[in-house]
Design a protein around this motif. Structure first.
Motif, PDB file in Angstrom:
ATOM      1  N   SER A 123      22.985  -2.386  36.350  1.00 31.36           N
ATOM      2  CA  SER A 123      22.588  -2.783  34.997  1.00 31.36           C
ATOM      3  C   SER A 123      23.079  -4.161  34.583  1.00 31.36           C
ATOM      4  CB  SER A 123      23.080  -1.749  33.990  1.00 31.36           C
ATOM      5  OG  SER A 123      24.478  -1.617  34.068  1.00 31.36           O
ATOM      6  N   PHE A 136      18.191  -8.235  32.230  1.00 34.18           N
ATOM      7  CA  PHE A 136      19.216  -7.318  32.720  1.00 34.18           C
ATOM      8  C   PHE A 136      18.580  -6.232  33.564  1.00 34.18           C
ATOM      9  CE2 PHE A 136      21.053  -9.108  28.934  1.00 34.18           C
ATOM     10  CZ  PHE A 136      22.359  -9.364  29.313  1.00 34.18           C
TER      11      PHE A 136
ATOM     12  N   TYR B  73      19.686  -3.257  27.594  1.00 29.23           N
ATOM     13  CA  TYR B  73      20.700  -3.015  28.624  1.00 29.23           C
ATOM     14  C   TYR B  73      21.971  -3.825  28.338  1.00 29.23           C
ATOM     15  CZ  TYR B  73      17.120  -0.455  31.028  1.00 29.23           C
ATOM     16  OH  TYR B  73      16.171   0.487  31.337  1.00 29.23           O
ATOM     17  N   HIS B  74      21.966  -4.501  27.186  1.00 28.32           N
ATOM     18  CA  HIS B  74      23.146  -5.203  26.685  1.00 28.32           C
ATOM     19  C   HIS B  74      23.082  -5.068  25.170  1.00 28.32           C
ATOM     20  CE1 HIS B  74      25.672  -8.493  25.314  1.00 28.32           C
ATOM     21  NE2 HIS B  74      26.138  -8.640  26.542  1.00 28.32           N
ATOM     22  N   PHE B  77      21.053  -7.227  22.538  1.00 31.09           N
ATOM     23  CA  PHE B  77      19.589  -7.243  22.458  1.00 31.09           C
ATOM     24  C   PHE B  77      19.010  -6.019  21.749  1.00 31.09           C
ATOM     25  CE2 PHE B  77      20.856 -10.126  25.738  1.00 31.09           C
ATOM     26  CZ  PHE B  77      20.056 -11.224  25.512  1.00 31.09           C
ATOM     27  N   TYR B  83      11.138  -6.803  23.462  1.00 30.61           N
ATOM     28  CA  TYR B  83      11.068  -8.238  23.746  1.00 30.61           C
ATOM     29  C   TYR B  83      10.633  -8.432  25.192  1.00 30.61           C
ATOM     30  CZ  TYR B  83      15.596  -7.960  26.227  1.00 30.61           C
ATOM     31  OH  TYR B  83      16.599  -7.645  27.116  1.00 30.61           O
TER      32      TYR B  83
END
Lengths: 376, 138
Positions: A123, A136, B73-74, B77, B83
């Motif tokens: 990830s 990502f 995944y972060h 975001f 997006y």
């Protein structure tokens, strides 16, 4: 079988899935113990130990540490870092070293524990300079390739789903598979986006486990009384740009180069292949690998995989133990083991009369590729 | 809001980021063989020469492919989904990962003409793109 041919003499594995509390070395030792027992040889015969690098936690000199845990001081050994192409590549390199006379009996092992260990490898940003744009996850690289293929050739998500349906069906028959529930195209379509255009059911499992093989010459196998040797008929290798964004052509893979080499070495064509174990980290990988191997023309993979073509009785039975999508997400050695079982006639989804099996490995985001054809 | 995943800036990459702050997208061009490339490298990946110079792109490019994130995944975001992350090929040749700024992800298409849109994100000038003027949706 040519007199200098190399065989896979033994196969071994651990359970697949969640294996809490097990180190990668412990998993590898168990798989090696089973592979050596399957070959029916003494460990003293082994003079080479190769290992795939550990995705969930890189270790320096890993293959040397594994040899220590196995109580071996092999002549040759090392760790190979080529992602999911590593196992087939290591078998190919070991075969060449055997033919050159550098070694006689090689043990090749692959273990990982991202399920209960760390899965951050899957990830984290693909490249830190691109993280500000939100780039990502491993899935995204494959999704970028899938989007291009779908738009350029009209490949549909339902066609990708047919690949998952076949793998899950075959996995359901395998008592060692991690995921044994068959799915339908509708289930695939209803599964959530991981990164559009890839659904959850386009993506492989995350698993703990290990698998290993013993490789030697046919002559040595006879000398040691190996009961079910499976000859390696040909191997091939290919690599393309590391960075998906920099890849000159998103819709073809290095499978074209690797496959052509392997077919030439084996003196065979795609029409001779009875069953295939194709690296299915994502469904799009299978579709493009089949095109690049020449099972169908470029852009026609979607049509090729429809209507049960990849199930037993279809044009090309695929991943008969369930593949990465169903048996275990472990990066690739399980496909080699299933290839061996098909040639021995011992698969849980045996293809009747199968004489040639093709096994693929690939890593990065279709960056590295290795092909192997096994016979009888 | 969680911390922005800032890009690493060093001696090699600083002219690229300074260029964006100054309103231009800079790539490298080899003085020996004329090859143009992104991202930043010490040597030309075609002829391996270390004599090169930064050059400003016209900012015009075409869309090669894209993905749409519906899940972050972060954590930074989380409020940006959905997006896209896109591959754009500049008319000078280099390709880069970027975002194509659009209200409708469904109108993106292969070969779509896009133009540079430099936007501030947490104090960093980022090289994003938008559909080129006159580009029809389809």
């Amino acid at each position: 079988m040519a007199s200098d041919s190399v065989v896979i003499a033994g196969i071994g594995q651990t359970a697949f899935g969640k294996l809490p509390g097990r180190s990668v070395t412990s998993l590898n030792v168990e798989a090696c113990r089973n592979a050596v027992a399957d070959a029916g040889i003494e460990k003293s015969a082994i003079d080479a130990v190769f290992a795939k690098s550990i995705t969930s936690g890189h270790q320096r000199f890993y293959a040397q540490k594994l040899a220590e845990a196995l109580g071996l001081q092999p002549r040759m050994g090392g760790t190979w870092d080529q992602g999911g192409a590593s196992n087939v590549t290591l078998i190919s390199m070991a075969a060449d070293a055997i033919k050159a006379g550098h070694i006689e009996v090689a043990l090749i092992a692959s273990a990982d524990n991202p399920r209960t260990g760390t899965r951050s490898a899957y990830s984290r940003p693909l490249a830190t300079a691109d993280a500000p744009y939100g780039w990502f996850g491993v899935s995204a690289g494959y999704a970028m390739i899938a989007q291009r293929h779908m738009r350029q050739f009209g490949t549909t998500s339902e066609q990708l789903g047919a690949i998952a349906v076949a793998c899950r069906k075959h996995g359901a028959a395998n008592p060692n598979a991690q995921l044994r529930k068959p799915i339908t195209i509708e289930d695939h379509q209803a599964s959530p986006w991981i990164v559009e255009p890839l659904h959850r059911d386009d993506c492989c499992l995350v698993s703990d486990g290990a698998a290993a093989v013993v490789v030697m010459s046919e002559r040595k196998a006879k000398e040691l009384g190996v009961s079910a040797p499976v000859p390696v008929l040909g191997c091939g290798h290919g690599q393309t740009s590391w960075d998906v964004a920099l890849r000159p052509d998103l819709t073809s893979t290095s499978a074209a180069v690797a496959g052509a080499q392997a077919f030439a070495a084996a003196g065979l064509t795609p029409a001779d292949i009875d069953v295939a174990q194709i690296y299915d980290c994502f469904t799009i990988t299978v579709l493009m690998t089949l095109e690049d191997y020449g099972f169908c023309a470029k852009g026609e993979g979607g049509k090729f995989v429809e209507d049960g073509a990849l199930e037993v009785g279809g044009a090309l039975p695929l991943n008969t133990s369930g593949g990465l999508l169903s048996e275990t997400g472990m990066p690739g050695m399980q496909l080699v083991l299933e290839g061996v079982r098909q040639m021995r006639g011992t698969s849980t989804t045996q293809v009747p009369g199968a004489r040639h099996v093709l096994v693929s490995g690939q890593g990065g985001a279709m960056h590295t590729h290795a092909t192997m054809i096994l016979g009888q | 809001m969680s911390e922005f995943p800032a890009p690493p800036v060093d001696e090699l990459t600083r002219p690229f980021w300074d260029g964006l702050t100054a309103g231009e997208l800079r790539f490298q061009r080899c003085r020996q063989c004329g090859n143009a490339w992104l991202p930043q490298r010490e040597e030309c990946p075609r002829c391996w020469n270390d004599q090169w110079a930064f050059e400003a792109s016209s900012g015009r490019g075409t869309l090669v492919s894209w993905v749409v994130y519906h899940k972050a995944y972060h954590p930074y975001f989380e409020d940006k989904i959905p997006y896209n992350v896109s591959v754009v090929e500049l008319e000078e040749g280099p390709r880069l990962l970027t975002n194509v700024v659009t209200d409708d992800q469904g109108t993106l298409h292969i070969g779509q003409h896009v133009e540079l849109l430099i936007q501030d994100e947490a104090g960093f000038a980022l090289a994003r793109f938008r559909p080129a003027a006159g580009e029809t949706a389809r």
